[in-house]
Design an enzyme around this catalytic site. Sequence first.
Site, PDB file in Angstrom:
ATOM      1  N   GLU A 180      48.048  22.130  38.111  1.00 56.20           N
ATOM      2  CA  GLU A 180      47.799  23.377  37.403  1.00 56.20           C
ATOM      3  C   GLU A 180      48.671  23.453  36.158  1.00 56.20           C
ATOM      4  OE1 GLU A 180      48.732  26.362  40.326  1.00 56.20           O
ATOM      5  OE2 GLU A 180      50.810  26.536  39.667  1.00 56.20           O
ATOM      6  N   VAL A 229      62.228  34.989  53.999  1.00 49.64           N
ATOM      7  CA  VAL A 229      63.690  35.015  54.077  1.00 49.64           C
ATOM      8  C   VAL A 229      64.224  36.332  53.517  1.00 49.64           C
ATOM      9  CG1 VAL A 229      65.815  33.931  53.237  1.00 49.64           C
ATOM     10  CG2 VAL A 229      63.880  32.503  53.945  1.00 49.64           C
ATOM     11  N   ARG A 286      53.727  34.525  56.488  1.00 50.22           N
ATOM     12  CA  ARG A 286      54.845  34.632  57.438  1.00 50.22           C
ATOM     13  C   ARG A 286      55.814  35.691  56.932  1.00 50.22           C
ATOM     14  NH1 ARG A 286      58.811  32.267  54.383  1.00 50.22           N
ATOM     15  NH2 ARG A 286      58.184  30.540  53.031  1.00 50.22           N
ATOM     16  N   HIS A 295      59.136  34.630  38.629  1.00 52.01           N
ATOM     17  CA  HIS A 295      58.494  34.509  39.946  1.00 52.01           C
ATOM     18  C   HIS A 295      58.637  35.856  40.647  1.00 52.01           C
ATOM     19  CE1 HIS A 295      57.966  31.895  43.805  1.00 52.01           C
ATOM     20  NE2 HIS A 295      57.415  33.082  43.941  1.00 52.01           N
TER      21      HIS A 295
END
Length: 553
Positions: A226, A321, A318, A234
Site C-alpha cells: 500500500e 494494550v 481484541r 496513528h
Amino acid sequence: MSARSGRSDRSKQRQPSSTASVREQFPFQKVLIANRGEIALRVIRACRDMGLISVAVYSDADRLAPHVRMADEAVHIGPAAASESYLNMGKLIAAAKQTGAGAIHPGYGFLSENPDFADLCASEGMIFVGPPGRVMREMGEKTAARRKAQEVGVPVTPGYDAGLEDVEQAARLAEQIGYPILLKAAAGGGGKGIRFVHRPQDLPGALRLARSEALGAFGDSSVYLEKAVTPARHIEVQIIGDQHGNVIHLGERECSIQRRHQKLIEESPSVALDDALRARFTGAAVTLARAVGYVNAGTCEFLLGPDGGFYFLEVNARLQVEHPVTELRTGIDLVREQLRVAAGLPLSVTQDQIDFRGHAIEARITAEDPLNNFLPASGTIAALREPMGPGVRLDSGIYDGMQIPLYYDSMLAKLICWGADRAEAMERLRRALDEYTIAGVRTTIPFARWLLDQPRFKSGDFSTDFIAQEWNPDVARAALNGKTTSEAIADAAGASADGVDGALAPDEMVALIAALVAQEQQGQAASRRRAAGAGVQEEGSRWRLAGRRAALG
C-alpha cells in the site's frame, strides 16, 4: 498438568450483593485467563469485581509470577517456550476442562486474534471472551478488512489488496502507486511483517524480509502493498459491540509515538482532532463494525495525514494494550463489558451515556534499552519502587527479585495518568516516572521522561516518525550525567582500560559507542530537518489546522 487451588471459597465470600443478580445471568462462573503478566492480572481483578472465579495458567518461567499467586486457581501448562505453553491450544483447553472453567479470556497477544482458537473453544462448549472466529477471519486478515472498508465507504490508502506473487509484480504495482510504499503482512498485527520502502532498489530485500517475518510471526508469508502516508499520525478508535446488535465507540487514542511500528505512548483525546474530524473517525469505525456484525471489544486503526485525510489501516479484534487510557476517560471497565457481552448480556451503556472527561496518557514500560536502538533487555529486578498518587494508575506484572524471561514480549508494566487537561495529565506522568524505579534491568522509563520535555511532543506537533527524527544524543547526555557523546565514549573506554569496578565489558562498550554514534548522526540529521522546516506551532499544529480546513471544505 498440575493445578493449585484454595482461594475459590474466599472469592465466593467476597462477592458483593450488587453483582449477584448480574452474575446469576452468566452461563459461566469460572474464567480461565490464557495469558500472563499484567494483562492476566487485569482480567483476574475484573473477575473478582464481578464475583467470578479466576483460573491462571503458567509456564515454567512464570511459576512465581504475580498472576499465578492472585488467581483463585492456577494450572501449570508446560515449558517456558510459548509454543509449548501459552500458544498450545490443546493444553489451554485441557486446563479449562480440568478446572471446570466455562469461559476463556485470551488477553492480548498469544492466541487473542486466532480464529481457530475461538472456534475450538466454541466446539468444546466454552465461551471465548472476544470476537467470534467469523469476525476475526473477516477483519483479522488485513486485505479482506481493506476490501470490506471500501465496500462501506471507509477510506483506505491506495494499494493492492491481495498477496504479492513475486518481486516483479511488486515492482510494477509500486511504480503505479508511487514510492514510498509499505509492505505489510496480510495476517499480521503488532508492527510485525512491515517494511517501509523508499526506493525501487530496496524492494527485493524488503519483500524477502517482510515475508520471512510474517511467516515466523503468523505462520503465513502473504504480504500486500500500500501507499505510505508520510508524515502520518496513528489514531485508533475503541469499539465494542454486543450480541444484540448494539455497537458503540469509546473515543479515539493517539498512538503515533512508536518504534519499529510498535507503540510506546498512547493518549486520549488526540490533539490533532477537532470535533468535526473526530466525528468522521468514530463514525467510520462504527460503520465498519456494524457492517461485519462486530461482537465484543476491538479497535479500528487509522492513519491521519497532514492534509486532514485519513485512511483505514486495520481492525485489532481484541482488547488493546492501551485500553486503560479509554477507561480513565470514560469510567467504563472494558474487561467487565467484555465479560458481560460474552455472557450474552447487552452493553451496560448506550452511546449517548458515554461521558468523556479530561485527558489520559499511557507510557508502556518495557524491558528494552533506548540507548541501544530499543533492543530487548534481560536481567533480574534488583530493586522496585512503584509510583502512586492522584491520577496515577499502574498495571504491572513484575516484582522485586523477578528474573525477566526472554521468551515473551518485553512488556513489564503500563503507567497511565489522568488529568483535567493534557498539561495536568503530562505533569502527573512526569511525577510518576520520577518516582518509578526498576533497578537491574534496562527499561524505557528514561525515554518516557525525555519525551515529556520535548517541545514538539508538548505542542502536539508529532507523527509516527518522531522517534527517528528526535531521539538523539541528548538522551545519552542526560543518562550519562550531562556529558557530551565524545566525553561519554572517552569515559567508557578509560574506565574499561583501567579496570574500574562496574566498568563496561568490551562488547558492552562497543555497543554503547555504536549506539551513541548512531544517535549523534540521527541528531544531526534531525537538526537539519528542523532547520529546514517551520518552528513549533500552537498545540495540534498543522494537523489540527488541516483537519479543520478539511471539515469546512
